[in-house]
Scaffold this active site. Structure first.
Site, PDB file in Angstrom:
ATOM      1  N   VAL A  79       0.863  -1.169   0.000  1.00  0.00           N
ATOM      2  CA  VAL A  79       0.000   0.000   0.000  1.00  0.00           C
ATOM      3  C   VAL A  79       0.904   1.226   0.000  1.00  0.00           C
ATOM      4  O   VAL A  79       1.831   1.321   0.818  1.00  0.00           O
ATOM      5  CB  VAL A  79      -0.913   0.026   1.243  1.00  0.00           C
ATOM      6  CG1 VAL A  79      -1.815   1.248   1.236  1.00  0.00           C
ATOM      7  CG2 VAL A  79      -1.740  -1.259   1.318  1.00  0.00           C
ATOM      8  N   CYS A  80       0.661   2.144  -0.923  1.00  0.00           N
ATOM      9  CA  CYS A  80       1.451   3.371  -0.974  1.00  0.00           C
ATOM     10  C   CYS A  80       1.339   4.081   0.372  1.00  0.00           C
ATOM     11  O   CYS A  80       0.237   4.400   0.831  1.00  0.00           O
ATOM     12  CB  CYS A  80       0.958   4.274  -2.096  1.00  0.00           C
ATOM     13  SG  CYS A  80       1.791   5.870  -2.124  1.00  0.00           S
ATOM     14  N   ILE A  81       2.467   4.335   0.993  1.00  0.00           N
ATOM     15  CA  ILE A  81       2.456   4.919   2.331  1.00  0.00           C
ATOM     16  C   ILE A  81       1.869   6.328   2.322  1.00  0.00           C
ATOM     17  O   ILE A  81       1.114   6.693   3.221  1.00  0.00           O
ATOM     18  CB  ILE A  81       3.864   4.887   2.967  1.00  0.00           C
ATOM     19  CG1 ILE A  81       3.778   5.277   4.441  1.00  0.00           C
ATOM     20  CG2 ILE A  81       4.848   5.738   2.194  1.00  0.00           C
ATOM     21  CD1 ILE A  81       5.029   4.962   5.231  1.00  0.00           C
TER      22      ILE A  81
ATOM     23  N   ALA B 103      -1.877   6.044   1.971  1.00  0.00           N
ATOM     24  CA  ALA B 103      -2.467   5.516   3.212  1.00  0.00           C
ATOM     25  C   ALA B 103      -2.508   6.587   4.299  1.00  0.00           C
ATOM     26  O   ALA B 103      -3.547   6.787   4.940  1.00  0.00           O
ATOM     27  CB  ALA B 103      -1.679   4.300   3.690  1.00  0.00           C
TER      28      ALA B 103
END
Length: 130
Positions: A76-78, A81
């Site tokens: 998940v793209c930090i 997120a």
């Protein structure tokens, strides 16, 4: 064939469900999924806090179960997120927040993970929109 799948839409959108069905079909046909990358609203697919009406499918839960069952690399793209209030234990501690809504199924990381995976894959398939 080796695939990377990027999901740009939230769990309640039809394209997220299509991405999941596509990923299931890939594995059923003996293809390899190098990485699943959830970007922009696609980050919502990793949230543990999504509540779905009983007559609808819980796509976020299905993604979590799929990634766990097949021991896939679910990234998940930090940035996506964090902007959406989604934190794992490490990020909640870093930002001094009490809420943790990502479990250990998911890896929080940057776009470099997508780039790296694409370098070794035969195909990048993106799911966005409705």
């Amino acid at each position: 064939m080796k695939f990377v799948i990027a999901v740009f839409s939230a769990a309640h959108m039809p394209s997220s469900r299509r991405a999941l069905l596509f990923a299931q079909a890939l594995l059923a046909n003996r293809h390899e999924i190098i990485r699943l990358f959830f970007y922009q609203d696609g980050a919502y697919n990793a949230s543990n806090n999504i509540v779905v009406p009983k007559n609808e499918q819980d796509t976020a839960l299905q993604w979590r179960e799929f990634v766990s069952a097949h021991q896939l690399d679910g990234v998940v793209c930090i940035t996506a997120a964090l902007r959406r209030g989604m934190l794992n234990t490490e990020e909640a501690t870093r930002y001094q927040r009490r809420a943790v809504n990502l479990d250990t199924t998911w890896i929080l990381s940057g776009l470099g993970q997508l780039h790296d995976a694409v370098q070794t894959a035969d195909r990048l398939i993106c799911f966005r929109g409705s």
